[in-house]
Enzyme design. Sequence first.
Site, short mmCIF file in Angstrom:
data_model
loop_
_atom_site.label_atom_id
_atom_site.label_comp_id
_atom_site.label_asym_id
_atom_site.label_seq_id
_atom_site.Cartn_x
_atom_site.Cartn_y
_atom_site.Cartn_z
N ASP A 149 0.82 -1.25 0.06
CA ASP A 149 0.05 -0.13 0.03
C ASP A 149 0.95 1.26 0.22
O ASP A 149 1.84 1.19 -0.72
CB ASP A 149 -0.94 -0.02 1.24
CG ASP A 149 -2.26 0.63 0.83
OD1 ASP A 149 -2.25 1.88 0.94
OD2 ASP A 149 -3.39 -0.18 0.72
N VAL A 196 -6.31 -5.64 19.80
CA VAL A 196 -5.50 -4.93 20.36
C VAL A 196 -5.80 -3.97 21.37
O VAL A 196 -5.07 -3.56 22.08
CB VAL A 196 -4.16 -4.47 19.37
CG1 VAL A 196 -4.97 -3.28 18.34
CG2 VAL A 196 -3.13 -3.47 19.99
N ASN A 272 -14.46 -0.21 -5.00
CA ASN A 272 -15.62 0.49 -4.81
C ASN A 272 -15.99 0.95 -6.03
O ASN A 272 -15.39 1.21 -7.11
CB ASN A 272 -15.17 1.86 -4.03
CG ASN A 272 -14.72 1.59 -2.67
OD1 ASN A 272 -15.23 0.48 -2.15
ND2 ASN A 272 -14.02 2.47 -2.11
#
Length: 654
Positions: A149, A196, A272
């Site tokens: 990414d 977490v 999307n």
Amino acid sequence: MLNRQLTIGLILVVSLFCTVLPAAQSQMVYSSRKTGQTWIVKWRTKVPASFWRQAEQIGNDEEGVYLVRLRQEADVEKWRQRWKTHPGVEYLHPNVRYDPGYRFANRNLLSAPGKSYYLYKTRFPQAWDFFQRKADLKKVKPITVAVVDTGVDLSHPILKPFLTEGINVKDPQAPPEDHFGHGTKVAGVIAATWGVRHGPAVGAGKIMPIKVMENGGDGEVFYTVKGIREAIRHNADIIVLAQGSWAYSRMMEEAISEAEEQGVLVVAAVGNSDYDLNQQQLYDRPLYYPAAFPSVLSVGAVNVEGNHFSISNTGPGLDLVAPGDMIYTTTINDSFSFESGTSFAAPQVAGAAALVWQLHPDYSAREIRMLLSQTASKPSRSPEWDEKTGFGILNAYRALRTTGINPDPGEPNDSPQQARLFSLSQELDLVLTEGDQDWYVLNLDQAGKLHIDLVHNGSKEKVQLFVHQLPAKRKQSYSLLPQAGKNRIEISVPKGKTYFRWTVPQKVAGQVKLKFHVTFSAAADNYEKNDMLSQAAPLPVKETKAVYEATISKQGDIDWYQVVLTEPGDLNISVQPGTPRFDPVIFKVQADNWEKMRYDEKNEGGTETLQLNVEPGQLYFRVTDYAGNPIDRPYQIAISFEQRDSSIYENKKK
């Protein structure tokens, strides 16, 4: 049992296209999906010196794969035609733009959901408790999830304990620091699925940041593939991809195959849907690549209510869905934010996959993919699979507590009435025994060609495939010999239902295990063969607008057309795609006007239009796909003509 009270401030992660939902209405943001005149070329042979006269190398991946930029004086049409057919070139295609998706208008909810609501919907709290009871935390195998990414905020206090050494693909001397935020948001979702924010983290997962873009708008398939290969080389177990494109890339397909061969699970968001500037939806199908590849675990999104999220792409190949609406996650500068999109559904699946793999280290990546699909939650009486929710909503608890994977999930399917409905671009597993027959059915909305890929899982027995069109009783049969690797069958089929019947034609002592998937290509249209200017198909010009339908049915297909004009006037020719897989390019030839012959103003799915002031005579035009790919849906050509005042034309002739 762990007491995990889900408080505010959960972290979300992952995978494909992000939607920003601020308090006020946001403007749509678009970026060009083309990267200029940069191309990916894979050579089988040594690169000839003549190749570099019009191209310069700006990158390379593995041996023989080059990223090149055309020199300013190069004619892209002539250059491409010359080298794509060169015997030393394995493939040549554009360096497709990859990005995390578009931004959308705000969702006006009556009240914001809790920061941890999505973890309840996917049953992570129960999964954590089960994991703690069953796992030997001193011996559990660490699972590394690579986030390919924009990098990750390396100092974020929530993420820092999970981070392993990462890679900056574009600048190897720099750390994979995130300056944009998308990769950090993806990583945050993964950390959230490990609990977490609700006590000690469950398991021993690690997050590997692989930076392949800087700002979300500079992503390219070339560098994304390099990131995937770096993740494989650095022993990642799972790769999460929060980026993609509607355009197919041979280089990306090779990287996905490499991951599968190396036992790495690839999880990708389906992307999307596309909107115009007035926020009207243009396309919400098919899936983005690489999610559309059969061996990728593809993930769509549901909204806060648990229903299909309208921004999530749909279509063949969808595996699972998870919440993607108003997800609270980490972002850069030690902050948090609510985000929406399929980017934040896929990491939930990756996080669950890591927990399952820690409990079952003997499972293969493929078995993890099968287990998550088989344990997804579906409403009662709903179909086993559909184009909006796949096999259902991720159920992390059920995935962890389920022992064993069903090797033949299609059963019972021993007759046409029990035939299992399945999807294109999705791998299916089956088990055959003596006297057994497994029926599957595919429902097509257009005629075309099916490409059936079969993998024989090590057995030595023949298998037989019968392809039926019922009730017409048309039948084709194929006997497949046991051999290593894949067998491919290609058949032409009509619109409607096509049935597949698998059997073993001889006595067998045990079981024959198979897996197969089916892809589709459109049938050749009625204008073929029109691959050359001399073969141009005539399209009559009518007094009203005329619409013609055609297909790009093969790799590198070229469609030439001819228009004959008997009067002067204004001519409009529009090429309208039926799918965002198609990025049309129009090339026109007119004897008296050679200016601007190539028209390519829009991106995938955009309509290209010629607006011409014409004189009597012949006009030829050619339609191709920008990347040269076959397209699975027809396109339309709309032609309208408005005659000019004839007196003006007569005076001009005098």
